[in-house]
Design a protein around this motif. Structure first.
Motif, PDB file in Angstrom:
ATOM      1  N   GLY A 228       9.901  55.218  18.875  1.00 51.04           N
ATOM      2  CA  GLY A 228       9.954  53.735  18.502  1.00 51.04           C
ATOM      3  C   GLY A 228       9.717  53.348  17.294  1.00 51.04           C
ATOM      4  N   PHE A 229       9.593  52.054  17.029  1.00 52.89           N
ATOM      5  CA  PHE A 229       9.271  51.443  15.708  1.00 52.89           C
ATOM      6  C   PHE A 229       7.787  51.543  15.547  1.00 52.89           C
ATOM      7  N   GLY A 230       6.994  51.475  16.373  1.00 53.78           N
ATOM      8  CA  GLY A 230       5.772  51.231  16.411  1.00 53.78           C
ATOM      9  C   GLY A 230       4.961  52.206  15.385  1.00 53.78           C
ATOM     10  N   PRO A 231       5.217  53.521  15.290  1.00 53.92           N
ATOM     11  CA  PRO A 231       4.649  54.363  14.450  1.00 53.92           C
ATOM     12  C   PRO A 231       4.974  53.975  13.075  1.00 53.92           C
ATOM     13  N   LEU A 232       6.331  53.438  12.927  1.00 48.62           N
ATOM     14  CA  LEU A 232       6.811  53.425  11.768  1.00 48.62           C
ATOM     15  C   LEU A 232       6.231  52.144  10.974  1.00 48.62           C
ATOM     16  N   PHE A 233       5.700  51.106  11.885  1.00 52.45           N
ATOM     17  CA  PHE A 233       4.761  50.111  11.158  1.00 52.45           C
ATOM     18  C   PHE A 233       3.471  50.277  10.983  1.00 52.45           C
ATOM     19  N   ASP A 234       3.019  51.135  11.821  1.00 52.89           N
ATOM     20  CA  ASP A 234       1.555  51.451  11.928  1.00 52.89           C
ATOM     21  C   ASP A 234       0.881  52.519  10.964  1.00 52.89           C
ATOM     22  N   GLN A 235       1.676  53.050  10.150  1.00 51.68           N
ATOM     23  CA  GLN A 235       1.011  53.849   8.920  1.00 51.68           C
ATOM     24  C   GLN A 235       0.109  53.062   8.230  1.00 51.68           C
ATOM     25  N   PRO A 236      -1.027  53.417   7.775  1.00 52.07           N
ATOM     26  CA  PRO A 236      -1.974  52.602   7.022  1.00 52.07           C
ATOM     27  C   PRO A 236      -1.707  52.881   5.675  1.00 52.07           C
ATOM     28  N   SER A 237      -2.174  51.849   4.898  1.00 49.19           N
ATOM     29  CA  SER A 237      -2.182  51.969   3.377  1.00 49.19           C
ATOM     30  C   SER A 237      -3.586  52.782   2.904  1.00 49.19           C
ATOM     31  N   LYS A 238      -3.146  53.638   2.172  1.00 47.32           N
ATOM     32  CA  LYS A 238      -4.372  54.551   1.657  1.00 47.32           C
ATOM     33  C   LYS A 238      -5.156  53.604   0.484  1.00 47.32           C
ATOM     34  N   LEU A 239      -4.806  52.584   0.139  1.00 48.98           N
ATOM     35  CA  LEU A 239      -5.311  51.680  -0.831  1.00 48.98           C
ATOM     36  C   LEU A 239      -6.195  50.425  -0.351  1.00 48.98           C
ATOM     37  N   GLY A 240      -5.721  49.872   0.654  1.00 52.33           N
ATOM     38  CA  GLY A 240      -5.975  48.752   1.078  1.00 52.33           C
ATOM     39  C   GLY A 240      -5.432  47.340   0.382  1.00 52.33           C
ATOM     40  N   TRP A 241      -6.182  46.225   0.403  1.00 50.41           N
ATOM     41  CA  TRP A 241      -5.744  45.552  -0.356  1.00 50.41           C
ATOM     42  C   TRP A 241      -6.829  44.823  -1.515  1.00 50.41           C
ATOM     43  N   GLY A 242      -7.718  45.791  -1.754  1.00 50.35           N
ATOM     44  CA  GLY A 242      -8.684  45.831  -2.660  1.00 50.35           C
ATOM     45  C   GLY A 242      -8.435  45.936  -4.121  1.00 50.35           C
ATOM     46  N   PRO A 243      -9.465  46.549  -4.869  1.00 53.28           N
ATOM     47  CA  PRO A 243      -9.155  46.795  -6.457  1.00 53.28           C
ATOM     48  C   PRO A 243      -8.129  47.888  -6.526  1.00 53.28           C
ATOM     49  N   ASP A 244      -8.054  49.111  -5.548  1.00 54.41           N
ATOM     50  CA  ASP A 244      -7.348  49.979  -5.769  1.00 54.41           C
ATOM     51  C   ASP A 244      -5.747  49.866  -5.671  1.00 54.41           C
ATOM     52  N   PHE A 245      -5.490  48.810  -4.804  1.00 51.19           N
ATOM     53  CA  PHE A 245      -4.147  48.394  -4.794  1.00 51.19           C
ATOM     54  C   PHE A 245      -3.656  47.702  -5.909  1.00 51.19           C
ATOM     55  N   TRP A 246      -4.366  46.676  -6.385  1.00 51.14           N
ATOM     56  CA  TRP A 246      -4.156  45.872  -7.466  1.00 51.14           C
ATOM     57  C   TRP A 246      -4.195  46.695  -8.852  1.00 51.14           C
ATOM     58  N   LYS A 247      -4.790  47.669  -8.838  1.00 55.56           N
ATOM     59  CA  LYS A 247      -4.770  48.486 -10.249  1.00 55.56           C
ATOM     60  C   LYS A 247      -3.417  49.431 -10.003  1.00 55.56           C
ATOM     61  N   LEU A 248      -3.008  49.498  -9.074  1.00 55.65           N
ATOM     62  CA  LEU A 248      -1.427  50.200  -8.864  1.00 55.65           C
ATOM     63  C   LEU A 248      -0.549  49.083  -9.175  1.00 55.65           C
ATOM     64  N   PHE A 249      -0.710  48.042  -8.366  1.00 54.27           N
ATOM     65  CA  PHE A 249       0.392  47.010  -8.368  1.00 54.27           C
ATOM     66  C   PHE A 249       0.936  46.707  -9.728  1.00 54.27           C
ATOM     67  N   ALA A 250       0.405  46.586 -10.718  1.00 54.93           N
ATOM     68  CA  ALA A 250       0.830  45.946 -11.897  1.00 54.93           C
ATOM     69  C   ALA A 250       1.799  47.248 -12.480  1.00 54.93           C
ATOM     70  N   PRO A 251       1.394  48.573 -12.670  1.00 57.83           N
ATOM     71  CA  PRO A 251       2.190  49.452 -13.129  1.00 57.83           C
ATOM     72  C   PRO A 251       3.485  49.572 -12.301  1.00 57.83           C
ATOM     73  N   ALA A 252       3.358  49.456 -11.030  1.00 56.35           N
ATOM     74  CA  ALA A 252       4.352  49.669 -10.083  1.00 56.35           C
ATOM     75  C   ALA A 252       5.496  48.563 -10.187  1.00 56.35           C
ATOM     76  N   LEU A 253       4.896  47.219 -10.419  1.00 54.79           N
ATOM     77  CA  LEU A 253       5.758  46.131 -10.510  1.00 54.79           C
ATOM     78  C   LEU A 253       6.606  46.265 -11.702  1.00 54.79           C
ATOM     79  N   MET A 254       6.058  46.606 -12.807  1.00 51.56           N
ATOM     80  CA  MET A 254       6.675  47.008 -13.989  1.00 51.56           C
ATOM     81  C   MET A 254       7.787  48.249 -13.877  1.00 51.56           C
ATOM     82  N   GLY A 255       7.382  49.307 -13.354  1.00 52.93           N
ATOM     83  CA  GLY A 255       8.272  50.044 -12.923  1.00 52.93           C
ATOM     84  C   GLY A 255       9.696  49.801 -11.939  1.00 52.93           C
TER      85      GLY A 255
END
Length: 508
Positions: A228-255
């Motif tokens: 089903g689709f449940g497991p596809l949506f349920d996979q958690p982020s390893k980064l959260g929405w804190g500093p770890d994500f935003w540190k990765l976000f800028a270079p990812a966005l530029m990429g």
């Protein structure tokens, strides 16, 4: 005192139609000389026939490809969840659409390709600098996409032939049959490009919907495997929405921006065939951000499903498709990959460098010869190394490409829109000594702006896994924003240098 007859004004060399499109005046000779050939001359108005659908189909065909798939799935592989990955890609494509439309405007208006368009700012000869940089980037992309297509043939033949194909003796770390598959796919693309632009347009029209259907089939298959689709949506982020994500976000966005920064330069190679400005504007606006976001969503869903089913995020769709035991399903998936890869590689990575290399020596290098040079160089950059790791693929390759090409976009936009108000002299774009000749055919101000923007954009970037370390460690803080830094720096510096030069007859 003898009367003298008034001197008749010279006949116009170009005419502007009611819809704003410009072409060589009827009866006026076409530009000739060392900087003109049939492929580089303006497309006559009657041959500018591409509609909104043609441009939308072009983008659907280019966006729905394996490399686009791996953009999103690669973000999952480095720790994002599906919401973070889709958000990053959607924002990037809205941003890159802006320079795409601005540079694309010159195509339908004047019927000129990118290297001729660049002559207005870099000079008749100087335009070879951005053209060759763009062409070499396209060679890298061509090699990566050809490797992907070769993979599809390799796995497809393995299912049909058996283990004797997939377990063949290795050469250079890969089975010799993989190298053969790579060569077959390489040759197939050469055949298509040699048939010309009209063949490419027809191919894109039917490839686009076929690839989209294939992506939905992949999603259905993975949801079925996951229960089903449940497991596809349920996979958690390893980064959260804190500093770890935003540190990765800028270079990812530029990429992600860097992925289409190539087309934001050479889009005039396609829009020159546009029926109107409306056709290219609506076609691109409807085709690029919407389809890239949809494809990103499909990609992250399937990759999240692979994480749930196999315990790891399998970011390469060819490797994922090879895991199915259903022969029919595998054949369909791999044929879809083949069509998708052909679609983007021929359109995005052969058309542009063919024109770019032709611009170096128009009398000696034709469109077809330029395309063949791209095919050869695409092998020599070792694409299997660039594609082997999502970290290197997204943050090194795409980041460097985006930063470098963003500098060119800044100069083109500043010159065409701010200095010239979208007005060009067609004949002078091909003429020695005209308004775009500058000093010996070079506008050194554009070159300085390009170099300065490029150094700031990529000087502090990590080049791993290609080489260790950063060329200029002091600029490391700018590396995560490479595309924006390159575009902004080159735009401002170019305008300052041109203002210091003063207004004269070279500015239309």
């Amino acid at each position: 005192m003898t009367d003298t007859a008034p001197t008749a004004p010279p006949p116009p060399t170009q005419v502007t139609l009611a819809d704003g499109r410009v072409e060589i005046a009827p009866g006026a000779p076409a530009p000739t000389g060392p900087y003109a050939n049939e492929d580089l001359l303006p497309v006559p108005v009657e041959k500018r026939t591409w509609t909104t659908y043609n441009f939308s189909a072009l983008w659907v065909g280019m966006a729905h490809n394996t490399a686009s798939w791996t953009l999103a799935s690669g973000l999952i592989a480095v720790g994002m969840d599906w919401k973070q990955a889709v958000f990053t890609i959607a924002l990037a494509n809205v941003i890159v659409l802006i320079p795409m439309l601005l540079t694309g405007h010159a195509g339908p208006k004047y019927g000129i390709p990118f290297p001729v368009f660049a002559r207005a700012s870099f000079g008749i000869r100087g335009a070879n600098l951005p053209a060759v940089v763009r062409a070499l980037v396209a060679c890298g992309w061509f090699g990566i996409q050809t490797w992907i297509g070769g993979e599809a043939i390799y796995f497809l033949a393995g299912k049909l032939v058996g283990s004797g194909w997939t377990d063949a003796a290795k050469v250079g770390g890969y089975a010799w049959t993989m190298w053969l598959s790579f060569a077959i796919f390489w040759a197939l693309q050469v055949v298509i490009i040699y048939r010309g632009m009209e063949t490419i347009r027809r191919f894109e029209n039917w490839a686009a919907p076929f690839v989209l259907v294939g992506a939905f089939v992949m999603l259905w298959w993975m949801s079925d495997k996951a229960g089903g689709f449940g497991p596809l949506f349920d996979q958690p982020s390893k980064l959260g929405w804190g500093p770890d994500f935003w540190k990765l976000f800028a270079p990812a966005l530029m990429g992600m921006i860097g992925f289409w920064s190539t087309l934001s330069l050479n889009i005039p190679d396609f829009t020159r065939y546009g029926k109107s400005q409306k056709a290219q504007t609506w076609g691109q606006a409807l085709g690029l951000p919407t389809t890239m976001t949809l494809f990103a969503f499909l990609s992250v869903m399937v990759t999240s499903g692979s994480q749930a089913v196999y315990g790891e995020a399998i970011w390469d769709p060819v490797q994922l498709a090879a895991k199915t035991d259903n022969t029919v399903g595998l054949l369909f998936a791999l044929v879809t990959v083949l069509v998708a890869t052909l679609s983007v590689n021929v359109a995005a990575n052969l058309v542009s460098p063919a024109f770019d290399f032709s611009n170096i020596a128009p009398r000696r290098i034709s469109f077809r010869a330029g395309a063949l040079a791209t095919c050869v160089l695409g092998v020599l950059i070792f694409p299997w190394k660039l594609y082997s790791d999502p970290q290197g693929y997204i943050f090194t390759w795409l980041g460097l490409v985006g930063g470098l090409l963003g500098t060119v976009a800044g100069i083109l936009i500043a010159d065409y829109w701010i200095l010239r108000r979208a007005k060009l002299d067609l004949t002078d774009l091909y003429r020695t000594g005209g308004r775009y000749w500058y000093e010996g055919g070079w506008n050194w101000r554009a070159v300085v702006a390009f170099v300065a923007g490029g150094v700031l954009a990529v000087g502090g970037a990590s080049f791993k896994p290609l080489i260790d370390g950063r060329p200029i460690p002091a600029l490391a803080g700018l590396a995560d924003y490479g595309w924006a830094v390159g575009l902004g720096t080159s735009m401002v510096l170019y305008l300052v240098l041109m203002a210091a030069r003063g207004r004269d007859r070279t500015i239309v």
